[in-house]
Design a protein around this motif. Sequence first.
Motif, mmCIF file in Angstrom:
data_model
loop_
_atom_site.group_PDB
_atom_site.id
_atom_site.type_symbol
_atom_site.label_atom_id
_atom_site.label_comp_id
_atom_site.label_asym_id
_atom_site.label_seq_id
_atom_site.Cartn_x
_atom_site.Cartn_y
_atom_site.Cartn_z
ATOM 1 N N SER A 73 -5.241 1.460 0.336
ATOM 2 C CA SER A 73 -5.704 1.175 -0.988
ATOM 3 C C SER A 73 -5.542 -0.434 -1.465
ATOM 4 O O SER A 73 -6.284 -0.875 -2.001
ATOM 5 N N ASP A 128 0.423 3.723 2.756
ATOM 6 C CA ASP A 128 0.071 3.664 1.475
ATOM 7 C C ASP A 128 0.782 4.676 0.583
ATOM 8 O O ASP A 128 1.768 5.473 1.088
ATOM 9 N N VAL A 159 -3.545 5.561 -3.602
ATOM 10 C CA VAL A 159 -4.926 5.973 -3.219
ATOM 11 C C VAL A 159 -5.848 6.705 -4.113
ATOM 12 O O VAL A 159 -6.952 6.596 -4.137
ATOM 13 N N ALA A 204 -4.829 7.513 5.568
ATOM 14 C CA ALA A 204 -4.583 6.038 4.595
ATOM 15 C C ALA A 204 -3.272 5.768 5.483
ATOM 16 O O ALA A 204 -2.264 6.627 5.621
ATOM 17 N N PHE A 226 -7.536 3.968 -5.892
ATOM 18 C CA PHE A 226 -8.446 3.476 -5.106
ATOM 19 C C PHE A 226 -10.009 4.299 -5.268
ATOM 20 O O PHE A 226 -10.878 3.909 -5.406
#
Length: 175
Positions: free
Chosen positions: A74, A103, A108, A100, A111
């Motif tokens: 993100s 993070d 996330v 990911a 994002f």
Amino acid sequence: MKRPLVWLPLAGFLLVAIVVAVALYAPADRTVRSAMIGQPLPAFNLRPIVSTKPGVASDAMKGHGPRLLNIFASWCVPCIAEAPQLMRLRQAGVRIDAVAIRDTGPAVAGFLRRNGDPYAAIGDDPSSAVQLSLGSSGVPETFLIDGQGIVRRQWVGDIRADQVDEVLAAVRDVQ
């Protein structure tokens, strides 16, 4: 005899300047390619990072059609630039799973709200262990995985608009 020696420092400087100019004009390709191309995915089982999506596991990628595995974060600016292309690929019917790295779930989720959600599943890789086992050197990177779980292609950096057709063709070629 001393007169030619006076020009020696200038000649040396010009030689160094030419070498530097050539190196700047045509830099070497420093892209790190994965050694996993043509190899089975390393075994992994990542828990979900957001509650609305399942996690990602290497075993789940076998026995199904080809898919993309996108390594993202993100906090990654090129990942934001890549998001519209991933949405186009998803709309074209390409399954995209994600890892990911380093993070958090809320980051996330934010994002995905801001940039769109092309992912069928997103796994949490807090220590970048899966990223490194894939031979990925940064974010974003995208891998094409065939139905047997073999890594077929790698795109280093963000997928750009002019690469979408290339990615679609690569997915079709491994079916």
